[in-house]
Motif scaffolding. Structure first.
Motif, PDB file in Angstrom:
ATOM      1  N   ASP A 278       0.834  -1.204   0.000  1.00 48.75           N
ATOM      2  CA  ASP A 278       0.000   0.000   0.000  1.00 48.75           C
ATOM      3  C   ASP A 278       0.868   1.253   0.000  1.00 48.75           C
ATOM      4  OD1 ASP A 278      -2.238  -1.537  -0.005  1.00 48.75           O
ATOM      5  OD2 ASP A 278      -2.626  -1.362   2.150  1.00 48.75           O
ATOM      6  N   GLY A 279       1.948   1.212   0.753  1.00 51.36           N
ATOM      7  CA  GLY A 279       2.858   2.360   0.778  1.00 51.36           C
ATOM      8  C   GLY A 279       3.496   2.609  -0.571  1.00 51.36           C
ATOM      9  N   VAL A 280       3.863   1.533  -1.264  1.00 57.72           N
ATOM     10  CA  VAL A 280       4.432   1.680  -2.602  1.00 57.72           C
ATOM     11  C   VAL A 280       3.398   2.266  -3.555  1.00 57.72           C
ATOM     12  CG1 VAL A 280       5.388   0.432  -4.576  1.00 57.72           C
ATOM     13  CG2 VAL A 280       6.127  -0.152  -2.268  1.00 57.72           C
ATOM     14  N   SER A 281       2.150   1.822  -3.422  1.00 57.68           N
ATOM     15  CA  SER A 281       1.083   2.353  -4.277  1.00 57.68           C
ATOM     16  C   SER A 281       0.867   3.840  -4.022  1.00 57.68           C
ATOM     17  CB  SER A 281      -0.216   1.577  -4.031  1.00 57.68           C
ATOM     18  OG  SER A 281      -0.069   0.215  -4.394  1.00 57.68           O
ATOM     19  N   LEU A 282       0.930   4.248  -2.769  1.00 51.48           N
ATOM     20  CA  LEU A 282       0.819   5.672  -2.453  1.00 51.48           C
ATOM     21  C   LEU A 282       1.961   6.463  -3.079  1.00 51.48           C
ATOM     22  CD1 LEU A 282      -0.298   5.641   1.299  1.00 51.48           C
ATOM     23  CD2 LEU A 282      -1.593   6.528  -0.641  1.00 51.48           C
ATOM     24  N   ALA A 283       3.170   5.892  -3.033  1.00 57.15           N
ATOM     25  CA  ALA A 283       4.317   6.567  -3.649  1.00 57.15           C
ATOM     26  C   ALA A 283       4.132   6.681  -5.155  1.00 57.15           C
ATOM     27  CB  ALA A 283       5.605   5.813  -3.320  1.00 57.15           C
ATOM     28  N   LEU A 284       3.561   5.647  -5.775  1.00 55.09           N
ATOM     29  CA  LEU A 284       3.304   5.697  -7.214  1.00 55.09           C
ATOM     30  C   LEU A 284       2.322   6.816  -7.548  1.00 55.09           C
ATOM     31  CD1 LEU A 284       3.010   1.916  -8.175  1.00 55.09           C
ATOM     32  CD2 LEU A 284       4.846   3.487  -8.766  1.00 55.09           C
ATOM     33  N   GLU A 285       1.243   6.903  -6.793  1.00 58.81           N
ATOM     34  CA  GLU A 285       0.270   7.963  -7.048  1.00 58.81           C
ATOM     35  C   GLU A 285       0.888   9.335  -6.820  1.00 58.81           C
ATOM     36  OE1 GLU A 285      -3.485   7.698  -5.216  1.00 58.81           O
ATOM     37  OE2 GLU A 285      -3.964   5.711  -6.001  1.00 58.81           O
ATOM     38  N   ALA A 286       1.715   9.446  -5.788  1.00 52.76           N
ATOM     39  CA  ALA A 286       2.346  10.731  -5.507  1.00 52.76           C
ATOM     40  C   ALA A 286       3.280  11.158  -6.632  1.00 52.76           C
ATOM     41  CB  ALA A 286       3.120  10.656  -4.192  1.00 52.76           C
ATOM     42  N   SER A 287       3.904  10.193  -7.305  1.00 60.14           N
ATOM     43  CA  SER A 287       4.809  10.525  -8.406  1.00 60.14           C
ATOM     44  C   SER A 287       4.070  10.791  -9.707  1.00 60.14           C
ATOM     45  CB  SER A 287       5.826   9.399  -8.610  1.00 60.14           C
ATOM     46  OG  SER A 287       5.180   8.211  -9.032  1.00 60.14           O
ATOM     47  N   GLY A 288       2.738  10.594  -9.709  1.00 63.49           N
ATOM     48  CA  GLY A 288       1.946  10.894 -10.898  1.00 63.49           C
ATOM     49  C   GLY A 288       1.568   9.687 -11.710  1.00 63.49           C
TER      50      GLY A 288
END
Length: 558
Positions: A278-288
């Protein structure tokens, strides 16, 4: 100007390329260096914590300025205070050799590069030099001119032409070349002929309107630069000019994104995932990168993999450091046996001369084997440090600085003895200039950067350090605090013997002056008890030199 970085590359022929930087940025930096105002400012900030920053080409110049400041501060005493360089939309600065050199100097943590999702400038130099048409470059440069200059005549025509017809071509071109570099790194292949030599270094903050994600691994940075750029929607993508000038707005939004509690968009039918995913997915969304859009599925998968890889790479140095601590414990018995060997000969001739003369062959063989094992361990530590497999501040951690110093003071005299016993000083030259191992020079530097005083540098600096010290020992040191003391003794003995045979008055006076300087230095060490008792043993090389030197002085006075 950048001597530590150039010296960090051991052999350009072996590595395939010397350290190189982007020519335009270097020209701008050199022009800046020639400015009296810059030199005045450099003198004012010396010894202070400094933040360098810049946008676009100014970011590359800021990075070069920070590198220059780090280089001139690396040899200063006391060590330089913290330095940080933050760039916004900066083009790539140098080749892979530069990236390796910065990694080897442990300066990667001093650089933070902020890159927006759609900005072409930080990715442009991944293209080969002849891949981007000249009129596109001109158009991009003209777009950076002040607005009032762009609405007249030919300038307006060129920029409008670039915006209308070349925007998508430029994006596709950059995406293709960044993708090629990304694939090349996945395969661990060497650079292709005609490809871009530029590579990233430092930490990359990949921004989008949704937030930001950080990577500090150069390989992961390339992959994320590709994935974030390739995942954009060509229909809704902003213009290159807007993407390159949006950093003020993105930076203002960063605190909001950090404080805002964000929720992942998940389907009811999707299985539960671990918190780490989930944390990786949040990072992906944050990067666009929108993980829910099928068009971005491939880029999201690639980015997810490299975010995880970057995280593992971030943990691995700490794990390696922990393993090294265990291995250090395993080689401690080798060190203890050398200490026992030293104590055995302290009262007679000292362990330096006993090892040099191979007294007690069985003990000599065992100690020599332990000496080699310890050297191999520390060489392995330095190899891991050079390869970036240990924490960037490893060489500043007290445990390892003290352990390396103790090893150096105990074992380097044995290396000096071995060097002279085999006659290498006659065939190769002085130990300190031709025979000293790289690890000892690095350990001296670590100890110096720690801010410790004592012997270990030149004779003059060691004397001044000892004289300035207000703390005096009540008994002799367990180990002589100048690791090269016995090399200096050997040189003094050779110089004394040469002075005895000298017939030229001028040459004799010069040699006597050098011997007097060493006499003052050694007496200061003995007076301050910075030497071990083995130095004063009846049959030690130092005691024998003192006797020879006193006889020579009587002869010179007579």
């Amino acid at each position: 100007m950048f001597a530590p970085l150039v010296a960090a590359e051991p052999d350009p022929a072996a590595t395939g390329e010397p350290v190189a930087v982007q020519a335009l940025a270097l020209q701008c930096f050199l022009k800046l260096c020639c400015s009296p105002d810059f030199q005045m400012l450099l003198n004012q900030i010396r010894g202070k914590a400094v933040v360098f920053t810049g946008h676009s080409l100014g970011g590359a110049v800021a990075a070069l300025t920070a590198l220059h400041y780090l280089c001139i501060s690396s040899s200063s005493s006391p060590p330089a205070p913290p330095v940080l360089c933050v760039t916004f939309g900066s083009p790539l600065l140098g080749n892979e050799a530069l990236s390796r050199a910065i990694l080897r100097e442990h300066w990667g943590g001093n650089f933070c590069h902020v890159v927006s999702q759609h900005d072409v400038v930080p990715r442009l130099l991944f293209c080969s030099p002849d891949a981007v048409p000249a009129h596109i470059i001109v158009g991009m440069q003209l777009q950076q001119w002040p607005a009032w200059t762009r609405h007249t005549g030919a300038v307006s025509t060129v920029t409008a032409h670039m915006a209308d017809t070349d925007k998508d071509v430029l994006r596709q071109l950059i995406q293709t070349h960044v993708g090629a570099v990304a694939v090349e790194q996945k395969l661990a292949a060497s650079e292709t002929t005609g490809g871009s030599p530029y590579r990233p270094f430092g930490t990359y903050v990949l921004c989008s309107p949704e937030g930001a994600a950080c990577v500090d691994n150069p390989t992961a940075a390339v992959q994320m630069l590709y994935a974030t750029f390739a995942s954009q929607s060509s229909a809704g993508a902003e213009s290159p000019e807007a993407a390159h000038s949006c950093y003020g707005e993105l930076v203002l939004k960063m605190p909001h994104h950090l404080l805002l509690k964000r929720w992942l968009r998940v389907d009811d039918d999707m299985p539960a995932t671990p918190n780490y995913d989930d944390g990786v997915s949040l990072a992906l969304e944050a990067s666009g990168i929108d993980v829910m859009v099928r068009v971005c599925a491939m880029e999201a998968s690639t980015a997810r993999h490299w975010l995880k890889t970057s995280k593992r790479a971030g943990r691995r140095p700490s794990l390696n450091c922990a393993r090294l601590a265990t291995q250090l414990g395993r080689v401690t018995p080798c060190r203890a046996q050398i200490e026992w060997y030293k104590a055995l000969f302290d009262a007679e001739m000292g362990y330096y001369d006993a090892f040099k003369q191979r007294r007690s062959p069985r003990k000599y063989t065992k100690v020599n084997l332990n000496r080699i094992k310890l050297g191999q361990f520390w060489d392995r530590v330095l190899s891991m440090l050079d390869a970036g497999q240990l924490p960037h501040d490893f060489h500043r951690r007290a445990k390892w600085v003290n352990a390396s110093r103790f090893y150096q003071l105990l074992v380097e005299p044995l290396d000096i003895a071995d060097y002279h016993r085999h006659g290498h000083h006659l065939t190769s030259g002085s130990y300190m200039t031709h025979g000293r191992e790289r690890r000892y020079e690095l350990f001296d530097r670590w100890w110096h950067e720690k801010g410790c005083t004592g012997a270990g540098g030149g004779i003059t600096s060691s004397m001044s350090a000892a004289s300035a010290s207000s703390r005096r020992r009540s008994k002799y040191a367990g180990l002589t605090q100048d690791p090269c003391f016995w090399a200096r003794v050997e040189e003094a003995r050779e110089q004394t013997e040469s002075a005895r045979r000298e017939r030229d008055v001028a040459e004799l006076a010069m040699k006597l002056e050098e011997l007097q300087e060493f006499e003052r230095y050694s007496r200061e060490l003995v007076a301050t008890k910075e030497v071990s008792v083995d130095v004063l043993a009846p049959q030690s090389s130092y005691t024998l030199w003192v006797e020879d030197w006193n006889q020579l002085k009587l002869r010179a006075q007579g």
